[in-house]
Design a protein around this motif. Sequence first.
Motif, mmCIF file in Angstrom:
data_model
loop_
_atom_site.group_PDB
_atom_site.id
_atom_site.type_symbol
_atom_site.label_atom_id
_atom_site.label_comp_id
_atom_site.label_asym_id
_atom_site.label_seq_id
_atom_site.Cartn_x
_atom_site.Cartn_y
_atom_site.Cartn_z
ATOM 1 N N ILE A 3 18.097 41.816 43.805
ATOM 2 C CA ILE A 3 18.897 42.948 44.249
ATOM 3 C C ILE A 3 20.284 42.339 44.767
ATOM 4 O O ILE A 3 21.377 42.817 44.489
ATOM 5 N N ARG A 5 21.871 39.649 43.580
ATOM 6 C CA ARG A 5 22.367 38.846 42.714
ATOM 7 C C ARG A 5 23.529 40.250 42.295
ATOM 8 O O ARG A 5 24.278 39.595 41.568
ATOM 9 N N TYR A 6 23.437 41.503 42.449
ATOM 10 C CA TYR A 6 24.459 42.213 42.043
ATOM 11 C C TYR A 6 25.821 41.936 42.790
ATOM 12 O O TYR A 6 25.807 41.487 43.765
ATOM 13 N N THR A 7 26.723 42.018 42.153
ATOM 14 C CA THR A 7 28.169 41.779 42.664
ATOM 15 C C THR A 7 28.497 42.960 43.713
ATOM 16 O O THR A 7 29.416 42.469 44.673
ATOM 17 N N SER A 8 28.048 44.071 43.199
ATOM 18 C CA SER A 8 28.129 45.225 44.311
ATOM 19 C C SER A 8 26.979 46.128 44.187
ATOM 20 O O SER A 8 26.434 46.145 42.989
ATOM 21 N N LEU A 9 26.871 47.077 44.855
ATOM 22 C CA LEU A 9 26.051 48.362 44.890
ATOM 23 C C LEU A 9 26.891 49.523 44.918
ATOM 24 O O LEU A 9 27.745 49.714 45.830
ATOM 25 N N GLN A 13 22.770 53.452 44.274
ATOM 26 C CA GLN A 13 22.001 51.978 44.294
ATOM 27 C C GLN A 13 21.580 51.846 45.589
ATOM 28 O O GLN A 13 20.227 51.273 45.963
ATOM 29 N N ASP A 154 20.654 54.767 38.404
ATOM 30 C CA ASP A 154 21.194 53.808 39.373
ATOM 31 C C ASP A 154 20.169 53.882 40.572
ATOM 32 O O ASP A 154 19.876 52.809 41.132
ATOM 33 N N ALA A 158 17.341 50.594 41.352
ATOM 34 C CA ALA A 158 17.719 49.464 42.419
ATOM 35 C C ALA A 158 16.650 49.794 43.360
ATOM 36 O O ALA A 158 16.087 48.919 44.007
#
Length: 169
Positions: A3, A5-9, A13, A154, A158
């Motif tokens: 999780i 590794r997402y650039t943003s939430l 999420q 989403d 998540a």
Amino acid sequence: MRITRYTSLTEPQFFGCVAAFVDSLSGELNAAAIALRRLEGRSKGSAFAHEMTLDTHRYGALIVLDRWTTLTGAFGPHLQLSHHSGILEVAAERVRAAEGILEKVNRVIDEADRYSGDVVEVCVLGWQSLQTTFQEERAAAEQSAKLGPMLGEDYTSARRIFLEDLAAR
């Protein structure tokens, strides 16, 4: 953790992760309480399988807290919440308080000669107290759960990813 590794939430999420966190923490603490109750009245070493289960769950709670710290540390400074903003604002303090409670409860278990009724009750009360530390997170998860099947992809994806991250420990 995948999780992170997402650039943003997005907010949905994040709240999916909140739900996964409170459910996982509650699950670990409840499982630890059940295992400890099975040991009540016994001396240390008399029921190895139950003791291993107890250890798995009481230390599993620490892992859940560690993953929560990682998530809130990675996304907290950049995420603006429209509600329940205290979740991010005091995440570190709540985790420290929870870790302190777990440390004390674990010390009670480790230093006891046997799993007396008093030891069991003190530990169960400690774990219940720990869960109240995250009341705002629980309230947010319960609020989201009321939407049931109307929860967006989403949120659910998540939540699933965070749960998978916890399971991969």
